[in-house]
Design a protein around this motif. Structure first.
Motif, PDB file in Angstrom:
ATOM      1  N   ALA A 103       6.659 -47.327  46.809  1.00  0.00           N
ATOM      2  CA  ALA A 103       5.273 -47.459  46.304  1.00  0.00           C
ATOM      3  C   ALA A 103       5.155 -47.919  44.984  1.00  0.00           C
ATOM      4  N   LEU A 104       5.535 -48.834  44.744  1.00  0.00           N
ATOM      5  CA  LEU A 104       4.379 -49.521  43.638  1.00  0.00           C
ATOM      6  C   LEU A 104       4.219 -50.977  45.046  1.00  0.00           C
ATOM      7  N   VAL A 105       5.224 -51.042  45.807  1.00  0.00           N
ATOM      8  CA  VAL A 105       4.325 -52.543  46.506  1.00  0.00           C
ATOM      9  C   VAL A 105       2.976 -52.220  47.328  1.00  0.00           C
ATOM     10  N   GLU A 106       3.512 -50.744  47.754  1.00  0.00           N
ATOM     11  CA  GLU A 106       2.775 -50.151  48.589  1.00  0.00           C
ATOM     12  C   GLU A 106       1.409 -50.673  48.125  1.00  0.00           C
ATOM     13  N   SER A 107       1.439 -50.056  46.800  1.00  0.00           N
ATOM     14  CA  SER A 107      -0.413 -49.381  46.006  1.00  0.00           C
ATOM     15  C   SER A 107      -0.682 -51.212  45.374  1.00  0.00           C
ATOM     16  N   MET A 108      -0.019 -51.916  45.445  1.00  0.00           N
ATOM     17  CA  MET A 108      -0.922 -53.084  44.815  1.00  0.00           C
ATOM     18  C   MET A 108      -0.991 -53.353  46.252  1.00  0.00           C
ATOM     19  N   ASP A 109      -0.106 -53.865  47.789  1.00  0.00           N
ATOM     20  CA  ASP A 109      -0.984 -54.185  48.951  1.00  0.00           C
ATOM     21  C   ASP A 109      -1.830 -53.438  49.835  1.00  0.00           C
ATOM     22  N   CYS A 110      -1.809 -52.498  49.326  1.00  0.00           N
ATOM     23  CA  CYS A 110      -3.169 -51.651  50.076  1.00  0.00           C
ATOM     24  C   CYS A 110      -4.084 -51.011  48.900  1.00  0.00           C
ATOM     25  N   GLY A 111      -3.987 -51.010  47.209  1.00  0.00           N
ATOM     26  CA  GLY A 111      -4.699 -49.785  46.892  1.00  0.00           C
ATOM     27  C   GLY A 111      -4.597 -48.739  47.067  1.00  0.00           C
ATOM     28  N   GLN A 112      -3.963 -48.292  47.481  1.00  0.00           N
ATOM     29  CA  GLN A 112      -3.461 -46.223  48.017  1.00  0.00           C
ATOM     30  C   GLN A 112      -2.895 -46.595  45.873  1.00  0.00           C
ATOM     31  N   PRO A 113      -3.687 -44.668  45.691  1.00  0.00           N
ATOM     32  CA  PRO A 113      -2.653 -44.621  44.183  1.00  0.00           C
ATOM     33  C   PRO A 113      -1.991 -44.708  44.028  1.00  0.00           C
ATOM     34  N   LEU A 114      -0.996 -44.704  42.628  1.00  0.00           N
ATOM     35  CA  LEU A 114       0.350 -44.403  43.166  1.00  0.00           C
ATOM     36  C   LEU A 114       0.672 -43.156  43.281  1.00  0.00           C
ATOM     37  N   ARG A 115       0.114 -42.514  42.914  1.00  0.00           N
ATOM     38  CA  ARG A 115       0.214 -40.830  42.747  1.00  0.00           C
ATOM     39  C   ARG A 115       0.405 -40.127  43.979  1.00  0.00           C
ATOM     40  N   PHE A 116      -0.594 -41.064  45.088  1.00  0.00           N
ATOM     41  CA  PHE A 116       0.061 -40.298  46.219  1.00  0.00           C
ATOM     42  C   PHE A 116       1.231 -41.535  46.666  1.00  0.00           C
ATOM     43  N   MET A 117       1.104 -42.765  46.609  1.00  0.00           N
ATOM     44  CA  MET A 117       2.164 -43.698  47.423  1.00  0.00           C
ATOM     45  C   MET A 117       3.225 -42.778  46.634  1.00  0.00           C
ATOM     46  N   ARG A 118       3.999 -42.049  45.856  1.00  0.00           N
ATOM     47  CA  ARG A 118       5.194 -41.706  45.280  1.00  0.00           C
ATOM     48  C   ARG A 118       5.825 -41.177  45.746  1.00  0.00           C
ATOM     49  N   GLN A 119       5.416 -40.222  46.406  1.00  0.00           N
ATOM     50  CA  GLN A 119       6.127 -39.459  47.868  1.00  0.00           C
ATOM     51  C   GLN A 119       6.720 -40.395  48.620  1.00  0.00           C
ATOM     52  N   ALA A 120       5.708 -41.219  49.068  1.00  0.00           N
ATOM     53  CA  ALA A 120       5.743 -42.223  50.488  1.00  0.00           C
ATOM     54  C   ALA A 120       7.229 -42.214  51.034  1.00  0.00           C
ATOM     55  N   ALA A 121       8.183 -43.201  49.973  1.00  0.00           N
ATOM     56  CA  ALA A 121       9.332 -42.926  50.384  1.00  0.00           C
ATOM     57  C   ALA A 121      10.283 -41.859  50.324  1.00  0.00           C
ATOM     58  N   VAL A 122       9.631 -41.028  49.926  1.00  0.00           N
ATOM     59  CA  VAL A 122      10.870 -39.592  50.456  1.00  0.00           C
ATOM     60  C   VAL A 122       9.954 -38.865  51.229  1.00  0.00           C
ATOM     61  N   ARG A 123       8.755 -39.120  51.722  1.00  0.00           N
ATOM     62  CA  ARG A 123       8.378 -37.950  52.851  1.00  0.00           C
ATOM     63  C   ARG A 123       8.949 -39.328  54.513  1.00  0.00           C
ATOM     64  N   GLY A 124       9.034 -40.506  54.313  1.00  0.00           N
ATOM     65  CA  GLY A 124       9.552 -42.048  55.314  1.00  0.00           C
ATOM     66  C   GLY A 124      10.208 -40.879  55.555  1.00  0.00           C
ATOM     67  N   ALA A 125      11.520 -40.992  54.436  1.00  0.00           N
ATOM     68  CA  ALA A 125      13.200 -40.540  54.679  1.00  0.00           C
ATOM     69  C   ALA A 125      13.227 -38.972  55.112  1.00  0.00           C
ATOM     70  N   ALA A 126      12.210 -38.114  55.131  1.00  0.00           N
ATOM     71  CA  ALA A 126      12.079 -37.638  55.685  1.00  0.00           C
ATOM     72  C   ALA A 126      11.810 -37.252  57.617  1.00  0.00           C
ATOM     73  N   ASN A 127      11.499 -38.409  57.882  1.00  0.00           N
ATOM     74  CA  ASN A 127      11.211 -38.489  59.295  1.00  0.00           C
ATOM     75  C   ASN A 127      11.921 -38.943  59.096  1.00  0.00           C
ATOM     76  N   PHE A 128      13.115 -40.045  58.828  1.00  0.00           N
ATOM     77  CA  PHE A 128      14.532 -40.286  59.442  1.00  0.00           C
ATOM     78  C   PHE A 128      14.917 -39.025  59.903  1.00  0.00           C
ATOM     79  N   ARG A 129      15.226 -38.281  58.941  1.00  0.00           N
ATOM     80  CA  ARG A 129      15.851 -37.260  58.326  1.00  0.00           C
ATOM     81  C   ARG A 129      16.028 -36.520  60.276  1.00  0.00           C
ATOM     82  N   PHE A 130      15.034 -35.959  60.230  1.00  0.00           N
ATOM     83  CA  PHE A 130      14.697 -35.039  60.834  1.00  0.00           C
ATOM     84  C   PHE A 130      14.422 -35.752  62.372  1.00  0.00           C
TER      85      PHE A 130
END
Length: 508
Positions: A103-130
């Motif tokens: 979340a922190l690396v992604e926010s600094m790299d692309c400028g997206q607010p951390l409030r939206f990136m905090r769930q990025a890894a969890v949602r990405g993990a959900a994609n892999f589990r699905f």
């Protein structure tokens, strides 16, 4: 220490590896040696300072990655679905463990607010589990019975796949593409966008740590003109999954034509949100605001055209103006930030150019229209004031072209027929949104609006088994559930005779 300061401190810790060593390519299970003569600066949108150096892939680097994927495919395709399931679940587990870093690396790299990136890894993990849980049955097809024959369909992985992802939400979009490819039994060569390459390096780390065999997951950095072109032309690559601009998609299609590659494109959009007089006013207002100004407006499914019925036009636009004015612009790691900086100075310039275009075309800039400047953000950052254009019509460039920033164009209509015609009068057809409490109208709109995806009385809600993709200039193909396997796998029909049918005899 404030939450903002703590976020900055943790981000700097995670970013240190990228500052100290060039981000190179991951090929055949190894990070390549850095060639400092072929690197580029990776800038943070916060203030356009350098986060680190990134390697530029040569044609030889791309060939090496493609050949690695080709060699590994012969093994990976024969790994059982149950074993692929275990590895993909391990990837998901590791993504959750590294959620803070991602979340922190992604926010600094692309400028997206951390409030939206905090769930990025969890949602990405959900994609892999699905897709992990579907790997077990991925090869299964259908059994079609006839009186004298039975037809069986079998599915097999298509081969090495090129996955080319964009800069806006790079981590999430990478997992959407890579997880089903691996579950299907394909190997991959991933090329992240040059503007935001860092989360791709973390993904490659995770895949390796999870025990994915060497060569199954390869990652190259670089530019489309050289690395991307060679990747999409390489004969070992059997399919290309690309997310990005429509013009780039047409180039990739031409580049892959000589080797007849299968193509899946998720491209641009100028998505309408249609608000009828009978809509739930407050819920519609929330959704309209969220779906264009969240993620800095840099979202392919952003509802960037507001079509509002004349009966509530003044009330709705008045409330919307207030909401846009109230949006909190700031550093992406500040928990209060709702809108962060745009990805790159070149994209900032593109978005800002539409302010002059709007004025020349006669639209009213009701809110915004200028660079955002304040004491709490760097003047060197790519900050745009959230903008609302009103008094527009559907012929204007601001209503027809994808701006891809926190900019909304509002247009009024009188009748349902007018709304449908305006919505469909576009080169794009990725997503659309309708707000109405008339059930019959909802069903009519579902049939009449030309789009790949339609949400009724909802913002963008992603359902992994459902098809995701567009029509017209917005793309080719669908992601999600078995729709993904239709792309990453070949279907074979096996016709088995019962031994009872009469075979024609000739030549007697």
């Amino acid at each position: 220490m404030s939450a903002f300061s703590e976020n900055l401190s943790r981000a700097e810790t995670y970013l240190q590896r990228f500052r100290e060593h060039p981000t190179t390519h991951f090929i055949a299970g190894n990070w390549t040696a850095p060639d400092t003569s072929r690197t580029f600066d990776n800038l943070t949108p916060v203030d356009n300072t350098v986060l680190g150096q990134v390697a530029i892939a040569t044609a030889e680097d791309v060939d090496h990655a493609c050949e690695s994927a080709h060699v590994a495919f012969s093994e990976w395709r024969n790994v059982s679905g149950a074993e692929r399931q275990k590895i993909l679940h391990r990837i998901a587990d590791l993504l959750v463990q590294r959620a803070d870093e991602i979340a922190l690396v992604e926010s600094m790299d692309c400028g997206q607010p951390l409030r939206f990136m905090r769930q990025a890894a969890v949602r990405g993990a959900a994609n892999f589990r699905f897709f992990a849980d579907r790997a077990v049955e991925a090869a299964n097809g259908q059994a079609l019975y006839q009186p004298e024959h039975t037809n069986l369909t079998l599915r097999s992985p298509i081969g090495p796949v090129a996955v080319i992802t964009p800069w806006n939400t790079p981590f999430m979009l990478s997992t959407w593409k890579i997880a089903p490819a691996l579950a299907a039994g394909c190997t991959i060569v991933h090329k992240p966008a040059e503007f935001s390459p860092l989360s791709a390096a973390i993904l490659a780390d995770v895949a390796h740590e999870a025990g994915l065999p060497d060569g199954v997951w390869n990652m190259i950095n670089g530019f489309g003109e050289e690395a991307g072109k060679r990747l999409t032309e390489h004969p070992a690559i059997k399919a290309v999954a690309f997310v990005g601009e429509s013009v780039t998609g047409s180039h990739i299609m031409a580049q892959g034509a000589a080797t007849l590659k299968r193509m899946h494109f998720e491209l641009g959009g100028k998505n309408p949100v249609i608000v009828f007089d009978d809509a739930d006013f407050d819920r519609a207002l929330d959704a309209v605001t969220f779906m264009i100004y969240s993620l800095n407006g840099q979202r392919c499914t952003s509802s960037s055209r507001l079509l509002v019925q004349s009966g509530i036009r003044e009330r709705f636009l008045s409330a919307l103006r207030q909401r846009v004015t109230n949006l909190t612009v700031g550093h992406p790691l500040d928990p209060a930030t709702e809108v962060g900086p745009l990805i790159h100075p070149s994209h900032f310039d593109k978005v800002m150019s539409y302010m002059d275009i709007a004025r020349k075309e006669g639209a009213c800039i009701a809110v915004g229209g200028q660079k955002y400047q304040a004491d709490h953000v760097s003047n060197d950052g790519n900050y745009v004031t959230p903008t609302l254009f009103t008094e527009a019509d559907n012929t204007m460039r601001v209503a027809r072209e994808e701006i891809f920033g926190p900019v909304l164009t509002a247009i009024s209509f009188d009748t349902e027929e007018q709304a449908v015609n305006m919505a469909n009068d576009s080169d794009y057809g990725l997503a659309a949104y309708v707000w109405t409490n008339d059930q019959a109208r909802s069903l009519r709109m579902a049939r009449q609006i030309e789009t790949g995806m339609l949400w009724i009385n909802s913002e963008n809600n992603r359902n992994l088994p459902s098809p995701f993709g567009g029509i017209k200039m917005s793309g080719i193909g669908r992601d999600g559930g078995d729709y993904s396997f239709d792309f990453y796998m070949e279907t074979k029909n096996v016709c088995m005779a019962h031994g009872t049918h009469k075979i024609p005899r000739i030549g007697e």
